[in-house]
Motif scaffolding. Structure first.
Motif: not given
Length: 176
Positions: A9-14, A22-32, A48-50, A101-106
């Motif tokens: 289980k990992i967090k994702i941070q943009s 910018h944004r954090v997804w609290e839990e994602t299960t690694v599948l591969k 969670c938003e900034s 990762y860095i989110d570039y809006d597009l």
């Protein structure tokens, strides 16, 4: 870079180009997970938003991150079909804290019938000026946007109709 194990289980941070979270997804299960690819799954995960706001995703999602391209793809399984939300972004890294990762809006939103729409070009224009995106970076981002459009049109990668079903089954197996 850390390579998580399948089932972790990992967090994702943009982030934004200026380094601000910018944004954090609290839990994602690694599948591969490999050095250049991470596929994950989540459902009704807290985001969670900034600005401190929090919300939960509404449906199961399969996330696709690659370090070979400047985009990531979220596959959302809804009652009326599979939708995709694609972010033009920096290639990902994983450290002991999260996938980042860095989110570039597009963005590109893809609908179940295969049609798609490019989103947030106005936001990109504002941020490229505010944060002084170098010309070379802007060229990379627009080239990657065109590559992503080709993937959508060709049914490549996560846009292959077998992708959502296969990886959602993996996610369900890890969720038991």
């Amino acid at each position: 870079m850390i390579i998580p194990k399948d089932g972790d289980k990992i967090k994702i941070q943009s982030y934004k180009h200026n380094g601000m979270l910018h944004r954090v997804w609290e839990e994602t299960t690694v599948l591969k997970s490999q050095s250049n690819l991470l596929i994950g799954g989540n459902d009704r995960v807290r985001v969670c938003e900034s600005d401190g706001r929090t919300w939960r995703t509404r449906e199961p999602a399969i996330t696709y991150f690659t370090s070979n391209y400047w985009f990531n793809i979220i596959t959302m399984m809804r009652n009326d079909g599979v939708y995709y939300y694609c972010n033009i972004s920096s290639p990902f890294i994983v450290d002991d804290e999260a996938l980042k990762y860095i989110d570039y809006d597009l963005d590109i939103k893809v609908f179940p019938d295969g049609t798609y729409k490019i989103l947030d070009e106005d936001e990109f224009d504002i941020h490229r000026r505010q944060m002084n995106y170098p010309e070379v970076l802007q060229k990379i981002l627009y080239k990657q946007l065109r590559t992503l459009e080709q993937w959508v049109q060709q049914g490549k990668g996560p846009f292959n109709p077998e992708f959502p079903e296969k990886w959602y089954e993996y996610y369900l197996a890890y969720s038991k």
